[in-house]
Every structure is written in C-alpha cells, then in structure tokens.
Enzyme design. Structure first.
Site, PDB file in Angstrom:
ATOM      1  N   SER A 147      37.587  48.332  37.525  1.00 15.62           N
ATOM      2  CA  SER A 147      39.037  48.358  37.359  1.00 15.62           C
ATOM      3  C   SER A 147      39.536  46.976  36.962  1.00 15.62           C
ATOM      4  O   SER A 147      38.989  45.953  37.411  1.00 15.62           O
ATOM      5  CB  SER A 147      39.716  48.781  38.672  1.00 15.62           C
ATOM      6  N   TYR A 160      41.076  48.983  47.620  1.00 15.67           N
ATOM      7  CA  TYR A 160      40.456  49.635  46.461  1.00 15.67           C
ATOM      8  C   TYR A 160      39.824  48.595  45.545  1.00 15.67           C
ATOM      9  O   TYR A 160      38.684  48.762  45.090  1.00 15.67           O
ATOM     10  CB  TYR A 160      41.529  50.428  45.721  1.00 15.67           C
TER      11      TYR A 160
END
Length: 253
Positions: A147, A160
């Site tokens: 990400s 996350y």
C-alpha cells in the site's frame, strides 16, 4: 499466445477489486487462475465466469485467512483444483492480495483488531509463501500487494500500514533467499483505487480523492493488475526485492 501460457496462478482475495482485476489479467495472459475468496461465493463465481467468458481458465477456492488451519485449507483446495485442470500441482505465480483495513483512529485500535490485522495481512501471507514454495518451480513469481500508506501517513490506518510494511519486508528477505532459484519476489503499492465500495459512487468524494494523484483521477483496479501481470511475466525476470509505486503519483507529494 499470452505471456503466461501454460502457467498457473493463485490470487488471494480475488472476488473483487484489485484481486479480481489481477485474476482476470493473468488469465488473459494464459494462466490457469485460482480465484481465492473468504465468504462471497457469488462474487468469486462471477470472477470465474467472467474469466471463462473471455476465453480463460479459472476456478474458485475458499479459505478464511487469519484463523487456525487457514493455509492448509487454502492449499488443499488449490492443489485439488490444479490437479484436476492441469494434471499437476505446480504453482507458477502467487499474488498475495487479500487484506483487511482498520479504519479507526489510533486511540480506538483494540488488541483484538490489531491481532486480526496482523493475522490476515502479515501472518497469512508469510505462511502462504512458505507453503507455496513446495509447489513453485524455479523461475516462479511471487507478488505482494502492499500500500502507498507505507510511505504516506493516514492515522486511521496506522495498524493496517504496519502490516503492509511487514509484507514489504517479506518480499525483501524472501527475494534474497529465493534468488538462487530464479524466483522473484516483489511488492506493488496501490494508491486510492476504486474497489467498488459505496464511497466511489459519491462524485464529490471521488473528486477530492482524485486530487491526490498526479494524474487527477482515482486508480482503476486494472491499473494495478497490469503492473502485477508485468511482474508475473518473464519480462520482469531481473526485478526482485523491489517496491513498485503504483499509486498514480500519489507519493510525489
């Protein structure tokens, strides 16, 4: 003939979004694709149906990740599906895409949520890679979906982002470990990508998100899938341990 003709692939979390687009793209290149899903059987079946309608080959495999026995459940289904369709259990391409997000302020992250994020996003990919190495031949490909949030702050996704940083390390160290076998291991980092969530149906919100990209739009799943397909091909044979920024320029600032 596609660049992956005669190859096989597993894409975790491929019933929707980037995973679905990746499964479809790899199938268009000729791979027999295992479409992994956790709960949405209908969505996974639709992914398989779309691939077959496009002339490709695919099958669905179900396994909840982040729970005891998850990897063996996944690989039992995978091996059975591969054996039935190809006569072997060889896995040429592994794409670790499945993940869950937090979406809460740092003060609201509970130990239970943190453990769940780690279990699905970091622990499962590690042991999936470990197990897949019994099936992946020399010259195979492993791609982890990371990400852009490992390079750009969003406090609501701190836990996350920590897990995504972990799978980038998985790629780095396994790339070194598997180099002698010609197996490449790389990370691809998407930015804001339309995953079909309701928020992408709100024009004002999409317009705001689009401004974060150098191109002035949000990403389409195919934008990321094409990068993964490149890494899965022989064209990327000299790339390993890399972090590929697929954020559409979001990290440029």
């Amino acid at each position: 003939m596609g660049k992956l003709a005669g190859k096989t692939a597993l894409v975790t979390g491929s019933s929707r979004g980037i995973g679905r687009a990746t499964a479809q793209r790899l199938a268009r290149e000729g791979a027999v694709v295992a479409v992994h899903y956790t709960a949405d059987e209908r969505a996974a079946a639709q992914t398989v149906a779309d691939i077959e309608a496009d002339g490709g080959r695919a099958f669905a495999v179900r396994a909840e990740l982040g729970v005891p026995g998850d990897v063996e459940t996944l690989f039992e289904a995978l091996e059975a599906g591969l054996k039935d369709r190809t006569g072997t259990t060889t896995l040429d391409v592994l794409v670790n895409n499945a993940a869950i997000m937090g979406g809460v302020a740092p003060e609201e992250v509970t130990p239970e949520l943190f453990d769940r994020l780690v279990a699905v996003n970091a622990k499962a990919p590690f042991f999936i890679v470990q197990r897949a190495l019994t099936l992946i031949p020399d010259g195979g490909r492993i791609v982890n979906i990371s990400s852009g949030l490992t390079r750009s702050a969003n406090p609501q996704e701190v836990a996350y982002s920590m897990t995504k940083g972990a799978i980038e390390q998985l790629a780095l160290h396994f790339a070194k470990h598997l180099g002698p076998r010609g197996i490449t291991v790389n990370s691809v980092a998407p930015g804001i990508t339309n995953n079909g969530s309701p928020v992408f149906d709100i024009p004002e919100v999409v317009a705001q998100m689009a401004q974060l990209s150098a191109f002035g739009r949000v990403g389409d799943p195919s934008d990321v899938a094409d990068v993964v397909a490149f890494l899965a091909s022989d064209d990327a044979r000299w790339i390993t341990g890399a972090f590929l920024d697929a954020t559409g320029g979001t990290l440029l600032g």
